[in-house]
Write a protein that holds these residues in place. Structure first.
Motif: not given
Length: 340
Positions: A197-199, A237, A240, A242, A268, A287, A289
């Motif tokens: 989860n990108v969040q 990501f 949005n 993985f 990020l 993205v 993380r």
């Protein structure tokens, strides 16, 4: 006056006993999670300086192969150096393996697993008295996994202690996931969040998430050890979702190999140009993380968990024996992590 003195003495004795009871006897160990066992001189010196005399070595993985329609071992470890001190073979086995095999196949898998362990140790003249299994079993696979553990232990004739890894959800929901038929468990304090989860703030280590699960540790019926993360990683990501991940990659490494800009929250990194890294392609907009563990937070969580574990003797394990991982903390910090 004498009565008051008596009560003060009684309080002191009670407090002293409580404090003494809380003191744990700590033993030290480290994981080795590479396909080739050949620690660098630096790694050897660090282990020696920390007086770590026990190494948990990943021997191989077991996964279900749909084409062959059976569970097969893969990624066997190769020894290019002889381990010093005590060694523990560790076998990682996927949960889907137990989803895919039937009860009659479990005994055969246990026999083959034990034979493979004996074959590797015999070829490299290694002696062991413990085997550890690493599997994120669930409520639907617990019966098969526990059956496998029982059969595996019987293959060693009672001369080998059997341990396994334990996830946080298996502590909190032990009535559903069950308690494995092993001698001890090693509680993994890493990969605690949803890394897909990108969040997610930090899937590698998040004290807020850990705190939601460890309150039930005093109830756990088996002796519990602690496995601590000392590595960094980067999750990638795309749209949005993985895409991939890198272990032992620092934020500096990312900024060095990729043209990035900070995301909206500053945590990020956004890729600014198409490029390749480690034989993988990346696009504009991907993205990153970056995830790491802060020493003070890690040590604070370790101390909190030690207080909740009911067994007096606790083994603290570092994950894992790798130069880049070892660079993340100082020798003094490692010493602190490996004590009460």
């Amino acid at each position: 006056m004498s009565r008051h003195f008596f009560l003060v003495c009684l309080s002191f004795i009670t407090f002293s006993c409580f404090t003494k009871q809380e003191k744990k006897v700590i033993s030290k160990a480290v994981y080795h999670w590479k396909s080739t066992y050949q620690p660098s001189q630096k790694a050897k010196e660090t282990v020696k300086a920390l007086n770590i005399k026990k190494t948990y070595i990943r021997f191989f993985d077991i996964d279900f192969n749909a084409k062959a329609n059976e569970a097969i071992p893969k990624g066997m470890v190769k020894f290019k150096d002889s381990p010093e001190g005590d060694i523990v073979p560790v076998i990682y086995i996927t949960n889907r393996t137990f989803k895919s095999i039937n009860e009659t196949e479990i005994t055969n898998l246990a026999v083959k697993t034990a034979a493979k362990i004996k074959s590797i140790t015999s070829a490299d003249s290694l002696v062991f008295n413990e085997v550890q299994l690493d599997c994120d079993w669930t409520e639907t696979t617990k019966a098969k996994y526990f059956h496998f553990l029982e059969k595996l232990k019987s293959e060693f004739g009672g001369n080998v202690k059997l341990t396994c890894t334990l996830r946080l959800h298996q502590v909190k929901f032990k009535e559903k996931t069950g308690v494995p038929p092993v001698d001890r468990v090693a509680l993994m304090l890493y990969n605690v969040g949803d890394w897909t989860n990108v969040q997610t703030k930090n899937s590698l280590f998040d004290p807020d998430i850990i705190d939601q699960y460890i309150y039930r540790l005093p109830e756990y019926p088996l002796p519990v050890d602690i496995a601590l993360p000392i590595y960094q990683q980067a999750i990638v990501f795309r749209n949005n979702r993985f895409h991939t991940y890198f272990k032992n990659v620092s934020k500096i490494d990312l900024q060095k190999h990729f043209n990035t800009k900070p995301g909206e929250n500053g945590k990020l990194l956004i890729c600014q140009e198409n490029c390749e890294f480690q034989n993988q392609s990346f696009r504009i907009g991907d993205v990153f993380r970056h995830e790491k563990v802060d020493f003070k937070t890690l040590n604070k969580v370790k101390k909190a968990i030690l207080k909740k574990i009911k067994n007096k003797d606790v083994q603290v394990l570092l994950f894992h024996l790798d130069d880049k991982s070892l660079d993340n903390f100082t020798l003094k910090q490692y010493s602190t992590l490996l004590e009460n």
